[in-house]
Design a protein around this motif. Structure first.
Motif, mmCIF file in Angstrom:
data_model
loop_
_atom_site.group_PDB
_atom_site.id
_atom_site.type_symbol
_atom_site.label_atom_id
_atom_site.label_comp_id
_atom_site.label_asym_id
_atom_site.label_seq_id
_atom_site.Cartn_x
_atom_site.Cartn_y
_atom_site.Cartn_z
ATOM 1 N N HIS A 1 64.818 3.876 -44.510
ATOM 2 C CA HIS A 1 64.678 4.511 -45.842
ATOM 3 C C HIS A 1 63.212 4.615 -46.281
ATOM 4 N N ASP B 1 69.011 7.217 -41.218
ATOM 5 C CA ASP B 1 68.410 6.952 -42.531
ATOM 6 C C ASP B 1 66.978 6.439 -42.357
ATOM 7 N N HIS C 1 75.180 6.635 -36.487
ATOM 8 C CA HIS C 1 74.851 6.118 -37.815
ATOM 9 C C HIS C 1 76.079 5.558 -38.552
ATOM 10 N N HIS D 1 74.144 -1.261 -43.979
ATOM 11 C CA HIS D 1 73.071 -2.171 -44.403
ATOM 12 C C HIS D 1 73.532 -3.623 -44.439
ATOM 13 N N ASP E 1 68.374 2.228 -40.829
ATOM 14 C CA ASP E 1 68.266 2.365 -42.285
ATOM 15 C C ASP E 1 66.921 1.881 -42.837
HETATM 16 FE FE LIG Z 1 71.188 3.905 -45.220
#
Ligand SMILES: [Fe+2]
Length: 254
Positions: free
Chosen positions: A12, A52, A156, A197, A10
């Protein structure tokens, strides 16, 4: 001796390195994390980004991360999350992201361990799904295994509830089908995922499920809605031992 897997999740990231996600600058966090990893885990055998990676889902973002990830390129695997673009990933990382049944999966072996990367990306959706073809592929891999083989599955979306209603509403849709397989094949020992997260641990058939905090923004645990908490970027190290045991640490980047 053991086989060392590092999980980053993650991130991002954006093609524009100055862009922020909900007031969190994700690029500086990612670069700091990589610097820490280089120093603290020099013996990394496999580096897996569990989804992500690109918040904007652009090929330009994947091209931007290729440079910083170059030192690990030969040991790199990238799995798609809900915020990713499967085609763009395969285009920018053709040596890393290979398609089976139109899914970006991977398989690595360090006896007695097999590490399988699964693709739960569902285009345009926040929730995830493995799908029948991928579950069949997984079943074949498990059916080929001997009784003393051990499997680490990486994907994921977590296959277990995480006590945050908004995240449980966008989980893995076919978690039960995956659980049925893990129930039949005791060799599935460990499952690691991202998406939430935050660090989570739970049991799943005969396996342990672990998620980890994010390279990008970290979420409040046990929260009805999305709430970001101030927390350093985090990655996970997993040591797979020759005797079939495993150990793991969550590493917070100061
Ligand atoms: Fe995420």
């Amino acid at each position: 001796m053991c086989f060392v897997v590092v999980q980053i999740t993650d991130c991002h990231l954006f093609a524009d390195r100055s862009k922020e996600l909900r007031d969190v600058a994700t690029w500086p966090r990612f670069l700091k994390l990589l610097a820490d990893l280089r120093e603290r885990v020099p013996q990394c055998d496999l580096l897996v980004l569990t989804g992500d990676t690109a918040h904007d889902e652009l090929a330009a973002t994947y091209r931007e991360i290729a440079g910083p990830l170059q030192p690990w390129r030969a040991k790199l695997q990238i799995l798609p999350g809900n915020h990713d673009n499967r085609e763009a990933l395969a285009e920018v990382f053709p040596d890393v992201c290979r398609s089976t049944n139109q899914r970006l999966v991977f398989q690595r072996r360090s006896a007695p361990w097999t590490i399988l990367g699964l693709d739960s990306h569902k285009p345009g959706e926040l929730s995830g799904r493995l799908g029948a073809a991928q579950l069949n592929w997984l079943e074949q891999r498990l059916a080929e295994a001997g009784p003393s083989d051990q499997f680490l599955l990486m994907l994921h979306h977590p296959p277990i509830p995480v006590a945050s209603a908004w995240l449980d509403a966008i989980g893995l849709e076919d978690a039960q089908e995956l659980r049925d397989l893990a129930q039949r094949f005791r060799q599935v020992r460990l499952v690691t995922c991202g998406h939430v997260h935050q660090p989570i641990a739970g049991s799943f058939a005969h396996a342990t499920v672990l998620s980890t905090g994010a390279s990008g923004p970290c979420f409040q645990a046990r929260s009805a809605q999305l709430r970001i908490i101030p927390q350093h970027p985090i990655y996970r190290v997993i040591e797979l031992h020759e005797n079939g045991e495993w150990t793991s640490q969550v590493v917070e980047v100061p």
